[in-house]
Write an enzyme that holds these catalytic residues in place. Structure first.
Site, short mmCIF file in Angstrom:
data_model
loop_
_atom_site.label_atom_id
_atom_site.label_comp_id
_atom_site.label_asym_id
_atom_site.label_seq_id
_atom_site.Cartn_x
_atom_site.Cartn_y
_atom_site.Cartn_z
N ASN A 8 0.84 -1.20 0.15
CA ASN A 8 0.03 0.07 -0.10
C ASN A 8 0.93 1.07 0.00
OD1 ASN A 8 -1.79 2.20 0.54
ND2 ASN A 8 -2.36 1.22 2.62
N TRP A 9 0.97 1.91 -1.12
CA TRP A 9 2.04 3.02 -1.16
C TRP A 9 1.37 4.39 -0.45
CZ3 TRP A 9 3.88 3.15 -7.01
CH2 TRP A 9 4.63 1.95 -7.39
N LYS A 10 0.26 4.26 -0.02
CA LYS A 10 -0.29 5.43 0.41
C LYS A 10 -0.16 6.61 -0.48
CE LYS A 10 -0.09 3.17 4.45
NZ LYS A 10 -0.02 3.22 6.39
N HIS A 95 -9.65 1.21 4.93
CA HIS A 95 -7.95 1.45 5.71
C HIS A 95 -8.37 2.39 6.83
CE1 HIS A 95 -3.84 2.78 6.57
NE2 HIS A 95 -3.63 1.51 5.80
N GLU A 97 -6.80 4.82 7.89
CA GLU A 97 -6.56 6.23 7.55
C GLU A 97 -7.93 6.96 6.86
OE1 GLU A 97 -2.94 5.68 5.40
OE2 GLU A 97 -1.98 5.12 7.26
N GLU A 166 -5.17 -4.76 10.60
CA GLU A 166 -4.21 -3.69 10.85
C GLU A 166 -4.37 -3.05 12.14
OE1 GLU A 166 -2.39 -2.64 6.72
OE2 GLU A 166 -4.00 -1.18 7.22
N GLY A 172 2.74 2.31 10.67
CA GLY A 172 3.59 3.71 10.39
C GLY A 172 4.24 4.11 11.82
N SER A 210 3.43 -2.01 10.22
CA SER A 210 5.11 -1.94 10.49
C SER A 210 5.51 -3.16 10.30
CB SER A 210 5.47 -1.54 11.94
OG SER A 210 5.01 -0.35 12.13
N GLY A 231 2.86 -1.13 4.09
CA GLY A 231 3.21 0.26 3.87
C GLY A 231 4.49 0.70 3.67
N GLY A 232 5.07 1.31 4.45
CA GLY A 232 6.40 1.85 3.88
C GLY A 232 7.44 0.97 3.56
P1 13P Z 1 3.08 0.36 7.70
O1 13P Z 1 3.60 -0.74 7.01
O2 13P Z 1 3.97 1.64 7.04
O3 13P Z 1 3.18 0.46 9.06
O4 13P Z 1 1.82 0.58 7.05
C1 13P Z 1 0.80 -0.50 7.25
C2 13P Z 1 -0.45 0.15 6.42
O5 13P Z 1 -1.14 0.92 6.89
C3 13P Z 1 -0.67 -0.73 5.31
O6 13P Z 1 -2.07 -0.67 4.78
#
Ligand code: 13P
Length: 248
Positions: A8-10, A95, A97, A166, A172, A210, A231-232
């Site tokens: 997930n590149w966000k 998600h 967010e 999640e 994050g 994470s 994510g990251g």
């Molecule tokens: P991180 O891997 O950056 O913690 O993000 C997880 C996430 O929200 C994937 O959708």
């Protein structure tokens, strides 16, 4: 069932950076036969670019959100039909967010999941508790409530969804749920799916929060963790491929 590792590149990327990231991933994969299915969920403006870079490769692509409306006067929204035009295989819905910053309710998320399925796109349904909810002993109640809304909306198509657990406090933050903590919640979700579908084992339940090259293997070794939503670490080719290699 092969594990699924989805990035997930966000809200990250540029045309130039995406091209070198995706090319590095594809180059890496040429040397490593993947033991997992892979997908990248990218910002909507880059779907055409990802489609052209990934078409015919081992990596699928998808979006990070979809409108709950079919079409019409909804400025700024992207419909499931539009995602289908770019051959999206997946779309993330619910998600944390989106739930947190865009006030998405369980019912709205469920409608998005239903609409995605109706258009032949697999929804990756995110559920997870906040730190306050975990500390109040509400983890199970919260994730079950979030998943129940989706199961109610998609009914007999429940075995077609992907679920992602999640924990909000792990996203994050560099704080990962321990493999045991994650497995405990995944088992609860599997049991809930078993009551709703004859084939709960067909539903991928991903862990997200994470996840990285260092902790992926121990998380993915848990019986009910069928992959990751990254994510990251999905913004770095080597890190993402290391996670893919851990999923065997
Ligand atoms: P991180 O891997 O950056 O913690 O993000 C997880 C996430 O929200 C994937 O959708």
């Amino acid at each position: 069932m092969k594990p699924l590792i989805a990035g997930n590149w966000k809200m990250n990327g540029t045309l130039v950076a995406n091209e070198s990231l995706v090319k590095a991933m594809l180059d890496g994969l040429a040397a490593q036969a993947p033991g997992a299915d892979m997908a990248l969920c990218v910002p909507a403006p880059y779907l055409a670019q990802l489609q052209s870079l990934l078409n015919g490769s081992a990596i699928s692509w998808g979006a990070q959100d979809v409108s709950s409306h079919e079409k019409g006067a909804y400025t700024g929204e992207v419909s499931a039909t539009m995602l289908k035009d770019f051959a999206c295989r997946y779309v993330i819905v619910g998600h944390s967010e989106r739930r947190q910053y865009h006030c998405e309710s369980d019912a709205l998320v469920a409608e998005k999941a239903r609409l995605a399925l109706a258009h032949g796109i697999t929804p990756i349904v995110c559920v997870g508790e906040t730190l306050a909810e975990r500390e109040a002993g509400q983890t199970e109640m919260v994730v079950k409530r979030q998943l129940a809304a989706v199961i109610h909306a998609v009914a007999h198509c429940t075995s077609e969804i992907v679920v992602a657990y999640e924990p909000v406090w792990a996203i994050g933050t560099g704080k990962t749920a321990s493999p045991e903590q994650a497995q405990q919640v995944h088992a609860v979700l599997r049991a809930q799916l078993a009551a709703a579908t004859q084939h709960p084992e067909r539903v991928h339940i991903l862990y997200g929060g994470s996840m990285n090259a260092a902790n992926a293997a121990s998380l993915l070794a848990q019986p009910d963790i069928d992959g990751g939503l990254i994510g990251g670490a999905s913004l770095k080719a080597a890190e993402f491929l290391h996670i893919v290699a851990s999923a065997r």
